[in-house]
Design an enzyme around this catalytic site. Structure first.
Site, PDB file in Angstrom:
ATOM      1  N   GLU A 107       2.484 -13.531 -13.141  1.00  0.00           N
ATOM      2  CA  GLU A 107       2.005 -12.207 -13.542  1.00  0.00           C
ATOM      3  C   GLU A 107       2.337 -11.985 -15.010  1.00  0.00           C
ATOM      4  O   GLU A 107       3.402 -12.397 -15.474  1.00  0.00           O
ATOM      5  CB  GLU A 107       2.688 -11.122 -12.715  1.00  0.00           C
ATOM      6  CG  GLU A 107       2.380 -11.201 -11.240  1.00  0.00           C
ATOM      7  CD  GLU A 107       3.038 -10.061 -10.483  1.00  0.00           C
ATOM      8  OE1 GLU A 107       2.463  -8.963 -10.492  1.00  0.00           O
ATOM      9  OE2 GLU A 107       4.116 -10.255  -9.917  1.00  0.00           O
ATOM     10  N   LYS A 149       7.346 -12.687 -13.169  1.00  0.00           N
ATOM     11  CA  LYS A 149       6.773 -11.562 -13.915  1.00  0.00           C
ATOM     12  C   LYS A 149       6.941 -11.863 -15.409  1.00  0.00           C
ATOM     13  O   LYS A 149       7.792 -12.645 -15.794  1.00  0.00           O
ATOM     14  CB  LYS A 149       7.492 -10.267 -13.543  1.00  0.00           C
ATOM     15  CG  LYS A 149       7.231  -9.849 -12.088  1.00  0.00           C
ATOM     16  CD  LYS A 149       7.444  -8.382 -11.859  1.00  0.00           C
ATOM     17  CE  LYS A 149       7.224  -7.985 -10.414  1.00  0.00           C
ATOM     18  NZ  LYS A 149       5.793  -7.890 -10.028  1.00  0.00           N
ATOM     19  N   HIS A 184       3.992 -13.966   0.106  1.00  0.00           N
ATOM     20  CA  HIS A 184       2.739 -14.485  -0.470  1.00  0.00           C
ATOM     21  C   HIS A 184       2.762 -16.005  -0.692  1.00  0.00           C
ATOM     22  O   HIS A 184       1.843 -16.715  -0.304  1.00  0.00           O
ATOM     23  CB  HIS A 184       2.440 -13.829  -1.816  1.00  0.00           C
ATOM     24  CG  HIS A 184       2.426 -12.327  -1.773  1.00  0.00           C
ATOM     25  ND1 HIS A 184       1.950 -11.617  -0.708  1.00  0.00           N
ATOM     26  CD2 HIS A 184       2.831 -11.400  -2.678  1.00  0.00           C
ATOM     27  CE1 HIS A 184       2.049 -10.316  -0.955  1.00  0.00           C
ATOM     28  NE2 HIS A 184       2.592 -10.160  -2.143  1.00  0.00           N
ATOM     29  N   ASP A 205      10.221 -10.553  -2.901  1.00  0.00           N
ATOM     30  CA  ASP A 205       8.982  -9.822  -3.208  1.00  0.00           C
ATOM     31  C   ASP A 205       7.758 -10.734  -3.111  1.00  0.00           C
ATOM     32  O   ASP A 205       6.682 -10.288  -2.723  1.00  0.00           O
ATOM     33  CB  ASP A 205       9.099  -9.238  -4.626  1.00  0.00           C
ATOM     34  CG  ASP A 205       7.961  -8.297  -4.980  1.00  0.00           C
ATOM     35  OD1 ASP A 205       7.579  -7.480  -4.115  1.00  0.00           O
ATOM     36  OD2 ASP A 205       7.461  -8.357  -6.119  1.00  0.00           O
ATOM     37  N   HIS A 233      -1.119  -8.940   1.447  1.00  0.00           N
ATOM     38  CA  HIS A 233      -2.457  -8.772   0.885  1.00  0.00           C
ATOM     39  C   HIS A 233      -3.036 -10.066   0.326  1.00  0.00           C
ATOM     40  O   HIS A 233      -4.239 -10.191   0.166  1.00  0.00           O
ATOM     41  CB  HIS A 233      -2.501  -7.624  -0.139  1.00  0.00           C
ATOM     42  CG  HIS A 233      -1.935  -7.967  -1.478  1.00  0.00           C
ATOM     43  ND1 HIS A 233      -0.592  -7.964  -1.747  1.00  0.00           N
ATOM     44  CD2 HIS A 233      -2.532  -8.326  -2.638  1.00  0.00           C
ATOM     45  CE1 HIS A 233      -0.398  -8.298  -3.007  1.00  0.00           C
ATOM     46  NE2 HIS A 233      -1.550  -8.518  -3.579  1.00  0.00           N
TER      47      HIS A 233
END
Ligand code: BG6
Length: 496
Positions: free
Chosen positions: A222, A346, A246, A241, A184
């Site tokens: 994030e 994260k 990405h 991930d 995405h």
């Protein structure tokens, strides 16, 4: 901007009639991203009026119960235009389908054949171990033919071998030009804008090389932790991930050569060359060039938050990384010797995704330079939370002095075209699938190459007894991440 690539078309140009078959329709991704994206496209008039969404789940829900779930869980989070919601619901049909039982697929085929829409999109928002079975079932009921496209969500496998096993199974039923591997990040406006900026202007391209660029940083930070995805995430970690997909895709967009056209394969060929030129990180160099971290108790948004190992669904002795920083290098003429620092995590201090191009200092300093060498020219492309491009340079300090002062030129991309509706990443990509545009999807050879590159890192981690380095939630990661750059005399953008 890049109309041939993007689905950011005017509302009137709606996509062809379609049946959108959503496997995993009760899952987290469908509720948080896919259905809201389809809703936005619907509300903007971008979907064909007869386009249907066939929502498939393993739960025995009545259509009304599924709609009630959407009313409770999807509708409240939609921004604006909820008046279009009723019309959107009319597109939806819920079907109970168990991947391992024929009956649901037979019913699906009957439903689709009764309408015979020219485009059938099969979106597999399920666990990847179901992909092969689902594709075989689709083929069995005649839904893998020319009008069908399959969309594969990440993670596609957990390493090169498992991802290739899935690719091989899917390829038995779908040709490569009907397989849409979604990342995405490629659908984000700002990522496409990077291409427009690089190849639509003469200004940057001459400087976009080793002679003028000292180092490049790509960060996806994030603020959120692992949230409710603990059970899934703990077997995955940040390298699989975020980096394998990405971050490496962003790296390709920054580093690739100008493609010969905007056609899907021209762009994907250039990205592939970068992935192939990435210098492999040898197992013995992983400790020096890669930092892996795991967050511990700290704060987020001013509130105390638990450490990763105390999150629901996480083993207390988990060694899964929630942070990775890597010093990468691209072995080609344009980039030889330029470090590319990649970082994701994260529970970091703030949510930011940015690309920072640091240019060299002037060859000979004429001015007194009390600011240190790090204050020179930088181009900061911010993808999130706001889209902006900022060029830092030095100007004369006003007054009776020759000293320099850092200043910046700012371009806020949202205010550059204020009246144009912003198209979200998933919406753009879903519309692209319906329209049959592959340019923003990952080709199999790209994916293979990306897995190959992360493989040595994964292997080194498997073979070490050293746990991930702890970092306090709400910070920029372990101290070793700063050390990775300071060894080269560099610093992360926010530390400058
Ligand atoms: C997903 C990852 O692909 O990207 C998530 O699986 C991550 O772990 C998400 O949170 C980040 O996406 P975005 O668009 O919010 O930056």
């Amino acid at each position: 901007m890049m109309d041939s690539l993007s689905a950011a078309a005017p509302a009137a140009a709606h996509a062809p009639e379609f049946d959108f078959v959503l496997f995993g329709a009760t899952g987290d991704l469908a509720r948080r991203k896919l259905l809201p994206a389809l809703f936005d496209a619907h509300a903007a008039g971008a979907l064909h009026p007869r386009g249907r969404i066939l929502a498939l789940g393993s739960q025995p829900l009545s259509h009304d119960a599924y709609v009630a779930m959407l009313n409770d869980e999807v509708l409240p989070a939609l921004a604006g235009n909820a008046s279009a919601w009723q019309g959107f619901l009319e597109r939806i049909v819920y079907l109970q389908v168990d991947a391992n039982a024929d009956a649901g697929f037979d019913a699906l085929a009957e439903l689709i054949n009764a309408r015979a829409a020219p485009v059938v999109v099969c979106y597999l928002a399920t666990a990847p171990h179901l992909f092969a079975t689902i594709c075989a079932q689709l083929a069995r009921v005649g839904l893998a033919g020319e009008r069908s496209r399959v969309v594969l969500e990440k993670p596609l496998g957990h390493d090169l071998a498992s991802s290739e096993a899935i690719n091989a199974e899917v390829a038995r039923h779908f040709a490569e030009d009907r397989i849409y591997r979604i990342d995405h990040y490629l659908g984000k406006e700002s990522v496409q804008n990077l291409m427009a900026m690089r190849f639509g202007n003469v200004l940057f391209e001459p400087l976009w090389r080793r002679e003028w660029v000292r180092q490049v940083q790509i960060t996806i930070a994030e603020e959120l932790g692992v949230e409710r995805r603990g059970g899934f995430y703990d077997g995955i970690g940040a390298l699989r991930d975020m980096v394998q997909n990405h971050l490496l895709q962003l790296l390709c967009m920054v580093a690739m050569e100008p493609p010969t056209s905007l056609s899907e394969d021209a762009i994907r060929d250039e990205k592939l060359k970068i992935l192939k030129a990435l210098r492999p990180i040898r197992t013995e160099d992983v400790a020096e060039k890669v930092v892996r971290g795991q967050y511990c108790r700290g704060a987020a948004g001013g509130n105390p938050v638990p450490g990763y190992a105390s999150e629901p669904g996480i083993a207390p002795d988990s060694r899964t990384e929630t942070f990775v920083a890597i010093r990468a290098e691209i072995a080609n003429w344009r980039w030889a010797g330029v470090p590319f620092y990649l970082r994701t995590g994260k529970r970091m201090q703030s949510r930011v995704a940015e690309i920072v191009i640091h240019f060299h200092d002037v060859p000979y300093p004429l001015f007194p330079h009390p600011l240190g060498t790090m204050a020179g020219n930088r181009l900061v492309i911010t993808l999130q939370p706001e889209e902006s491009i900022r060029l830092y340079f030095l100007t004369k300090q006003p007054g009776d002095t020759q000293a320099l002062l850092p200043a910046s030129l700012d371009l806020q991309l949202t205010s550059a075209a204020p009246r144009v509706r912003r198209v979200g990443a998933y919406e753009r990509l879903l519309l692209d699938v319906i329209r049959g545009r592959l340019g923003l999807f990952v080709r199999r050879d790209e994916q293979v190459q990306a897995w190959r590159w992360v493989a040595t890192i994964l292997k080194a981690w498997e073979n070490t007894t050293a746990p991930p380095k702890p970092y306090t939630a709400g910070t920029w990661g372990p101290a070793a991440s700063s050390a990775l750059l300071s060894r080269d005399g560099q610093a992360w953008h926010e530390e400058m």
